[in-house]
Motif scaffolding. Structure first.
Motif, PDB file in Angstrom:
ATOM      1  N   ASN A 138      50.619  34.282  34.217  1.00 58.98           N
ATOM      2  CA  ASN A 138      49.533  33.456  34.766  1.00 58.98           C
ATOM      3  C   ASN A 138      48.870  34.105  35.960  1.00 58.98           C
TER       4      ASN A 138
ATOM      5  N   ARG B 217      45.079  35.315  36.373  1.00 64.47           N
ATOM      6  CA  ARG B 217      44.189  34.787  37.417  1.00 64.47           C
ATOM      7  C   ARG B 217      43.603  35.924  38.247  1.00 64.47           C
TER       8      ARG B 217
ATOM      9  N   ASP C 140      42.314  34.431  45.343  1.00 63.58           N
ATOM     10  CA  ASP C 140      41.016  34.525  44.675  1.00 63.58           C
ATOM     11  C   ASP C 140      39.925  34.890  45.693  1.00 63.58           C
TER      12      ASP C 140
ATOM     13  N   GLN D  17      40.913  37.435  36.158  1.00 60.91           N
ATOM     14  CA  GLN D  17      39.739  36.561  36.129  1.00 60.91           C
ATOM     15  C   GLN D  17      38.955  36.631  37.445  1.00 60.91           C
ATOM     16  N   SER D  18      39.676  36.613  38.566  1.00 61.33           N
ATOM     17  CA  SER D  18      39.010  36.734  39.872  1.00 61.33           C
ATOM     18  C   SER D  18      38.197  38.016  39.932  1.00 61.33           C
TER      19      SER D  18
END
Ligand SMILES: *Cc1c(COP(=O)(O)O)cnc(C)c1O
Length: 230
Positions: free
Chosen positions: A8, A12, A207, A15-16
């Motif tokens: 995960n 993430r 993020d 994705q950031s």
């Protein structure tokens, strides 16, 4: 659970990066394993995680000695007392928390004895919080200059810890301040200093840190779960 959490977190991070047009390969994920036992670290290693962060010298040494994983890169991210440098100087991969010249001199001394160059980051205190470690922003450039004269201590960048706040946006000013210091240091053109790394961003604010230019994120809770206060 750790395998799933790691997956995960990696997703993430990816994705950031995609959201702000960065290459995910630029980011090193340091899994902060403080307070968690060696078995959990071994589990993470078997999932391909090789960078680990620890805050306490004794705990780090015990894990280092017990784990027998030469491929693991150990990051020291906590407050470091000069008299403890000797215990980790022989193997530590990166010390994130150099915030005074006395500490850098001790690292130099140990580096000389071991004939080993030791990579460090200078930790900047970017929040109002009084208890936090780090050199103040207005003294950061001077400290980097000073440390750059030590031939066994290689400054690779800067580190900061954002404020304790639920809202990750509260960390943005801290991260921006570090980026602006990095630029200032780069403009000096000191060839003994590399501003390759910005270590910033934890479970709740990585993020934002990636948006602002982090190259190392230090993530504990999102990988290992909540820490029980010792
Ligand atoms: C504990 C710690 C982390 C990890 O914090 P999480 O919120 O658990 O991700 C990162 N950096 C430093 C310096 C820490 O002490």
């Amino acid at each position: 659970m750790i395998a799933e959490n790691l997956k995960n977190v990696r997703n993430r991070i990816r994705q950031s990066c995609l959201n702000c047009g960065r290459n995910p390969d630029e980011i090193t994920l340091v899994a902060v394993s403080k307070t968690f036992p060696g078995e959990q670290i071994a589990l993470a290693v078997s999932e391909g995680q090789l960078d680990f962060g620890e805050n306490y010298v004794q705990e780090l040494n015990e894990k280092y000695a017990a784990l027998h994983k030469p491929e693991v890169r150990w990051h020291f991210i906590g407050r470091l007392q000069s008299n403890k440098v000797k215990y980790i100087a022989g193997y530590v991969h990166l010390i994130h928390s150099v915030d005074n010249f006395g500490l850098a001199q001790e690292i130099q001394k140990r580096g000389e004895r071991l004939n080993r160059s030791i990579d460090v980051l200078v930790e900047v205190h970017t929040t109002e919080e009084a208890t936090k470690s780090g050199v103040s922003p207005d003294k950061t450039v001077g400290l980097v200059e000073q440390v750059s004269k030590l031939d066994k201590v290689h400054v690779q960048g800067l580190m900061t810890i954002g404020p304790f706040s639920e809202d990750p946006e509260d960390s943005r000013p801290s991260f921006r301040q570090v980026v602006s210091l990095k630029r200032e240091i780069e403009r000096m053109g000191n060839e003994r200093v590399t501003m390759k790394h910005l270590s910033m961003g934890m479970s709740h604010d990585f993020d934002v840190a990636i948006q602002e230019g982090a190259t190392i994120v230090r993530i504990g809770t999102a990988i290992f779960g909540k820490r029980i206060a010792a």
